[in-house]
Design a protein around this motif. Structure first.
Motif, PDB file in Angstrom:
ATOM      1  N   LEU A 284     -67.559 -19.258 -73.447  1.00 26.30           N
ATOM      2  CA  LEU A 284     -66.794 -19.387 -72.005  1.00 26.30           C
ATOM      3  C   LEU A 284     -66.041 -20.894 -72.444  1.00 26.30           C
ATOM      4  CD1 LEU A 284     -69.362 -18.010 -69.499  1.00 26.30           C
ATOM      5  CD2 LEU A 284     -66.865 -17.365 -69.685  1.00 26.30           C
ATOM      6  N   SER A 285     -66.896 -21.793 -72.706  1.00 25.17           N
ATOM      7  CA  SER A 285     -66.419 -23.144 -73.155  1.00 25.17           C
ATOM      8  C   SER A 285     -65.215 -23.053 -73.849  1.00 25.17           C
ATOM      9  CB  SER A 285     -67.625 -24.035 -73.846  1.00 25.17           C
ATOM     10  OG  SER A 285     -67.085 -25.324 -73.797  1.00 25.17           O
ATOM     11  N   PHE A 286     -65.284 -22.326 -74.844  1.00 26.21           N
ATOM     12  CA  PHE A 286     -63.934 -22.213 -75.867  1.00 26.21           C
ATOM     13  C   PHE A 286     -62.863 -21.680 -75.186  1.00 26.21           C
ATOM     14  CE2 PHE A 286     -61.465 -19.531 -78.442  1.00 26.21           C
ATOM     15  CZ  PHE A 286     -60.888 -20.378 -79.302  1.00 26.21           C
ATOM     16  N   ILE A 287     -62.774 -20.657 -74.391  1.00 24.82           N
ATOM     17  CA  ILE A 287     -61.749 -20.047 -73.762  1.00 24.82           C
ATOM     18  C   ILE A 287     -61.156 -21.332 -72.750  1.00 24.82           C
ATOM     19  CG2 ILE A 287     -61.094 -18.348 -72.068  1.00 24.82           C
ATOM     20  CD1 ILE A 287     -63.526 -16.665 -73.451  1.00 24.82           C
ATOM     21  N   TYR A 288     -62.034 -21.721 -71.877  1.00 24.23           N
ATOM     22  CA  TYR A 288     -61.588 -22.648 -71.063  1.00 24.23           C
ATOM     23  C   TYR A 288     -60.812 -23.902 -71.697  1.00 24.23           C
ATOM     24  CZ  TYR A 288     -63.892 -20.475 -67.174  1.00 24.23           C
ATOM     25  OH  TYR A 288     -64.400 -19.592 -66.286  1.00 24.23           O
ATOM     26  N   PHE A 289     -61.271 -24.427 -72.855  1.00 26.42           N
ATOM     27  CA  PHE A 289     -60.637 -25.502 -73.618  1.00 26.42           C
ATOM     28  C   PHE A 289     -59.512 -25.035 -74.081  1.00 26.42           C
ATOM     29  CE2 PHE A 289     -59.926 -28.241 -77.098  1.00 26.42           C
ATOM     30  CZ  PHE A 289     -59.946 -29.445 -76.521  1.00 26.42           C
ATOM     31  N   ALA A 290     -59.452 -23.882 -74.839  1.00 23.38           N
ATOM     32  CA  ALA A 290     -58.333 -23.638 -75.453  1.00 23.38           C
ATOM     33  C   ALA A 290     -57.144 -23.226 -74.509  1.00 23.38           C
ATOM     34  CB  ALA A 290     -58.627 -22.036 -76.008  1.00 23.38           C
ATOM     35  N   ARG A 291     -57.387 -22.657 -73.183  1.00 20.75           N
ATOM     36  CA  ARG A 291     -56.437 -22.647 -72.159  1.00 20.75           C
ATOM     37  C   ARG A 291     -55.822 -23.897 -71.974  1.00 20.75           C
ATOM     38  NH1 ARG A 291     -58.909 -19.224 -67.050  1.00 20.75           N
ATOM     39  NH2 ARG A 291     -59.198 -17.284 -68.132  1.00 20.75           N
ATOM     40  N   ILE A 373     -47.081 -30.571 -60.987  1.00 22.96           N
ATOM     41  CA  ILE A 373     -48.513 -31.017 -60.533  1.00 22.96           C
ATOM     42  C   ILE A 373     -49.525 -30.179 -60.751  1.00 22.96           C
ATOM     43  CG2 ILE A 373     -49.824 -31.963 -58.620  1.00 22.96           C
ATOM     44  CD1 ILE A 373     -47.228 -33.090 -57.386  1.00 22.96           C
ATOM     45  N   VAL A 374     -49.042 -28.744 -60.165  1.00 22.49           N
ATOM     46  CA  VAL A 374     -50.234 -27.660 -60.703  1.00 22.49           C
ATOM     47  C   VAL A 374     -50.348 -27.191 -61.905  1.00 22.49           C
ATOM     48  CG1 VAL A 374     -50.728 -25.411 -59.536  1.00 22.49           C
ATOM     49  CG2 VAL A 374     -49.288 -26.822 -58.424  1.00 22.49           C
ATOM     50  N   TRP A 375     -49.236 -27.267 -62.850  1.00 24.78           N
ATOM     51  CA  TRP A 375     -49.665 -27.222 -64.368  1.00 24.78           C
ATOM     52  C   TRP A 375     -50.576 -28.395 -65.057  1.00 24.78           C
ATOM     53  CZ3 TRP A 375     -48.665 -22.956 -66.650  1.00 24.78           C
ATOM     54  CH2 TRP A 375     -47.484 -22.134 -66.409  1.00 24.78           C
ATOM     55  N   TYR A 376     -50.351 -29.485 -64.581  1.00 25.64           N
ATOM     56  CA  TYR A 376     -51.296 -30.745 -64.767  1.00 25.64           C
ATOM     57  C   TYR A 376     -52.560 -30.425 -64.199  1.00 25.64           C
ATOM     58  CZ  TYR A 376     -46.717 -32.898 -66.091  1.00 25.64           C
ATOM     59  OH  TYR A 376     -45.680 -33.039 -66.757  1.00 25.64           O
ATOM     60  N   LEU A 377     -52.740 -29.917 -63.054  1.00 20.92           N
ATOM     61  CA  LEU A 377     -54.015 -29.586 -62.437  1.00 20.92           C
ATOM     62  C   LEU A 377     -54.657 -28.496 -63.422  1.00 20.92           C
ATOM     63  CD1 LEU A 377     -53.842 -29.690 -58.619  1.00 20.92           C
ATOM     64  CD2 LEU A 377     -55.258 -31.264 -59.986  1.00 20.92           C
ATOM     65  N   SER A 378     -54.176 -27.553 -63.712  1.00 16.75           N
ATOM     66  CA  SER A 378     -54.576 -26.265 -64.540  1.00 16.75           C
ATOM     67  C   SER A 378     -55.191 -27.150 -65.880  1.00 16.75           C
ATOM     68  CB  SER A 378     -53.734 -25.310 -64.867  1.00 16.75           C
ATOM     69  OG  SER A 378     -53.218 -24.751 -63.541  1.00 16.75           O
ATOM     70  N   ILE A 379     -54.476 -28.035 -66.658  1.00 16.22           N
ATOM     71  CA  ILE A 379     -55.123 -28.430 -67.671  1.00 16.22           C
ATOM     72  C   ILE A 379     -56.442 -29.414 -67.633  1.00 16.22           C
ATOM     73  CG2 ILE A 379     -54.460 -30.064 -69.909  1.00 16.22           C
ATOM     74  CD1 ILE A 379     -51.404 -29.388 -69.148  1.00 16.22           C
ATOM     75  N   ALA A 380     -56.320 -30.177 -66.750  1.00 16.03           N
ATOM     76  CA  ALA A 380     -57.519 -31.079 -66.261  1.00 16.03           C
ATOM     77  C   ALA A 380     -58.748 -30.131 -65.774  1.00 16.03           C
ATOM     78  CB  ALA A 380     -57.046 -31.945 -65.156  1.00 16.03           C
ATOM     79  N   LEU A 381     -58.537 -29.118 -65.272  1.00 16.63           N
ATOM     80  CA  LEU A 381     -59.550 -28.294 -64.539  1.00 16.63           C
ATOM     81  C   LEU A 381     -60.145 -27.449 -65.968  1.00 16.63           C
ATOM     82  CD1 LEU A 381     -58.106 -26.827 -61.195  1.00 16.63           C
ATOM     83  CD2 LEU A 381     -60.303 -28.382 -61.498  1.00 16.63           C
ATOM     84  N   GLY A 382     -59.236 -27.163 -67.044  1.00 14.14           N
ATOM     85  CA  GLY A 382     -59.673 -26.334 -67.902  1.00 14.14           C
ATOM     86  C   GLY A 382     -60.353 -27.120 -68.788  1.00 14.14           C
ATOM     87  N   VAL A 383     -60.318 -28.283 -69.029  1.00 15.01           N
ATOM     88  CA  VAL A 383     -61.371 -29.300 -69.784  1.00 15.01           C
ATOM     89  C   VAL A 383     -62.506 -29.253 -69.005  1.00 15.01           C
ATOM     90  CG1 VAL A 383     -61.510 -31.583 -70.582  1.00 15.01           C
ATOM     91  CG2 VAL A 383     -59.376 -30.328 -70.649  1.00 15.01           C
ATOM     92  N   LEU A 384     -62.673 -29.678 -67.782  1.00 12.39           N
ATOM     93  CA  LEU A 384     -63.595 -29.639 -67.016  1.00 12.39           C
ATOM     94  C   LEU A 384     -64.633 -28.333 -66.961  1.00 12.39           C
ATOM     95  CD1 LEU A 384     -65.502 -31.167 -64.696  1.00 12.39           C
ATOM     96  CD2 LEU A 384     -64.109 -30.365 -62.916  1.00 12.39           C
ATOM     97  N   ALA A 385     -63.943 -27.272 -66.963  1.00 11.90           N
ATOM     98  CA  ALA A 385     -64.622 -25.892 -67.014  1.00 11.90           C
ATOM     99  C   ALA A 385     -65.346 -25.887 -68.301  1.00 11.90           C
ATOM    100  CB  ALA A 385     -63.883 -24.815 -66.727  1.00 11.90           C
ATOM    101  N   ALA A 386     -64.693 -25.995 -69.313  1.00 13.10           N
ATOM    102  CA  ALA A 386     -65.284 -26.138 -70.823  1.00 13.10           C
ATOM    103  C   ALA A 386     -66.673 -26.966 -70.846  1.00 13.10           C
ATOM    104  CB  ALA A 386     -64.235 -26.830 -71.969  1.00 13.10           C
ATOM    105  N   LEU A 387     -66.688 -28.114 -70.236  1.00 14.26           N
ATOM    106  CA  LEU A 387     -67.711 -28.812 -70.385  1.00 14.26           C
ATOM    107  C   LEU A 387     -69.121 -28.588 -69.390  1.00 14.26           C
ATOM    108  CD1 LEU A 387     -66.008 -32.661 -69.779  1.00 14.26           C
ATOM    109  CD2 LEU A 387     -67.055 -31.545 -72.015  1.00 14.26           C
ATOM    110  N   VAL A 388     -68.754 -27.819 -68.332  1.00 14.41           N
ATOM    111  CA  VAL A 388     -69.632 -27.643 -67.099  1.00 14.41           C
ATOM    112  C   VAL A 388     -70.559 -26.277 -67.782  1.00 14.41           C
ATOM    113  CG1 VAL A 388     -68.676 -28.581 -65.231  1.00 14.41           C
ATOM    114  CG2 VAL A 388     -68.420 -26.096 -65.847  1.00 14.41           C
TER     115      VAL A 388
END
Length: 406
Positions: A284-291, A373-388
């Motif tokens: 899961l962490s890999f998937i979110y970071f790769a997104r 703005i929503v594209w950039y939010l998607s990037i930031a949230l992907g990194v956050l999901a990879a960590l959690v």
């Protein structure tokens, strides 16, 4: 001692479950193709359409919890039949709604309720009960791959129907098509469901919910799934219009969504298979970071049909690949007695993310004229999901005392 009810054959469960997910997920994946035809003909804003899609995802999430409870208690068959009929009525209502309010009620509330009972939470509950644990993650990957194949199959069909019949008639054709779920549901009638649970449960519903929400790993898994919903529904609904805004043809958007579905077939199957061998939290962490990386490169590269197709293939491989390891983790931690319900709670978080992604896309576009703005939010949230997802503990929960169900 009460005998265990006999099991359905694995082939029957997978074939019928996969076909149902193919129809249900395939139809919804193409809803973004209706954004411009409907808003232009009806004179509505994109936010009106996006709000209905956001309500759809929220309705799906809220009602999914109760659909899961009903499926765990009474079997999937009844839930599937009722929700297939709701799906057909919702698509017909989507075609005939004269106002944004009625459109939100039909395309939003009604179809969302229908999807709650015809997609992963209910189907995965059957898989969890009917398929042995050593094959469970793989089977969930097969079902998710079927939903992905539905996206690949149905999006070009929906684009063809819109082009040849018109957007209203296309929705009515889909309303008839989705009723095929009713005969397919016959293959998921589980032995032992005669109006009550087939086996004595170790926990009541309240005990199962309390246990899950006290368990930190369940909350982390749920938080990560919020991000999944935010990303995929924003892209699925708004990318066709994003591409047209940048001068690309509607065919590019249709091919892009189809490619997402095609590569998702491989991504979900591989994720389900790897879930039998590797820690699911790492997958899961890999998937979110790769997104997050894929979206960043997509925005950085010049926008051409080729770059769209490459992005669609990559993001498609990561699209629903979160589904098998997420649901298999829930089953591994808590068991399968309340799997549809607990999967429904996790999926509710996914749908909250979906609501935010699709609604913010329309809202911020109408306010700024851009999706940036929503594209950039998607990037930031992907990194956050990879960590959690990294700290999640996947081993079965230790219950120190029996919790007899009343």
């Amino acid at each position: 001692m009460q005998n265990e009810p006999r099991k359905l054959s694995m082939f029957q469960v997978l074939a019928c479950g996969a076909a149902i997910v193919t129809l249900s997920m395939g139809i919804r994946h193409g809803f973004g193709l209706w954004l411009q035809p409907i808003t232009q003909e009806m004179g509505w804003t994109r936010q009106s359409f996006a709000l209905a899609m956001a309500i759809q995802n929220l309705s799906w999430g809220v009602i999914g919890v109760f659909a899961g409870m009903a499926a765990d208690r009474f079997g999937a068959f009844r839930v599937l039949v009722v929700c297939a009929v709701l799906y057909g009525l919702g698509l017909a209502g989507m075609a005939w709604s004269p106002t944004p309010t009625l459109f939100a009620l039909t395309a939003g509330v009604l179809i969302g309720a229908a999807q709650a009972g015809t997609t992963y939470a209910v189907i995965y509950g059957v898989l969890g009960r009917q398929i042995a644990p050593e094959k469970r993650s793989w089977a969930m990957g097969v079902a998710a791959a079927a939903g992905s194949f539905g996206q690949f199959l149905m999006v070009p069909v929906e684009g063809f129907l819109i082009a040849t019949l018109g957007w209203q008639e296309a929705l009515l054709a889909l309303a008839l098509m989705v009723l095929l779920i009713v005969p397919l549901a016959l293959g998921l009638r589980e032995p032992g469901f005669k109006g009550a649970a087939p086996v004595r449960r170790e926990q009541t519903i309240a005990q199962a919910i309390a246990e899950a929400f006290r368990y930190p790993s369940f909350l982390l898994l749920t938080a990560g799934y919020f991000v999944c919903g935010f990303q995929v529904v924003f892209i699925g609904v708004h990318m066709p219009s994003y591409l047209r805004d940048h001068g690309l043809s509607p065919q590019v958007a249709s091919y892009a969504l189809a490619l997402i579905g095609l590569f998702n077939v491989f991504g979900t199957y591989i994720a389900g298979t790897l879930g039998q061998r590797l820690p699911k939290r790492h997958i899961l962490s890999f998937i979110y970071f790769a997104r997050a990386v894929a979206i960043s490169l997509f925005l950085w590269a010049p926008l051409t049909p080729l770059s769209v197709y490459v992005f669609s293939a990559v993001i498609g491989a990561l699209w629903l690949s979160t589904v098998p390891p997420t649901n298999a983790t829930v089953a591994q931690i808590f068991g399968v007695q309340h799997l549809s319900m607990l999967g429904g709670f996790v999926f509710f978080s996914h749908q909250l993310g979906s609501f935010m992604g699709v609604w913010l896309g329309g809202y911020l576009y109408d306010r700024t004229g851009s999706y940036d703005i929503v594209w950039y939010l998607s990037i930031a949230l992907g990194v956050l999901a990879a960590l959690v997802n990294l700290p999640i503990k996947e081993h079965p929960i230790q219950r120190h005392a029996a919790q007899p169900a009343s």
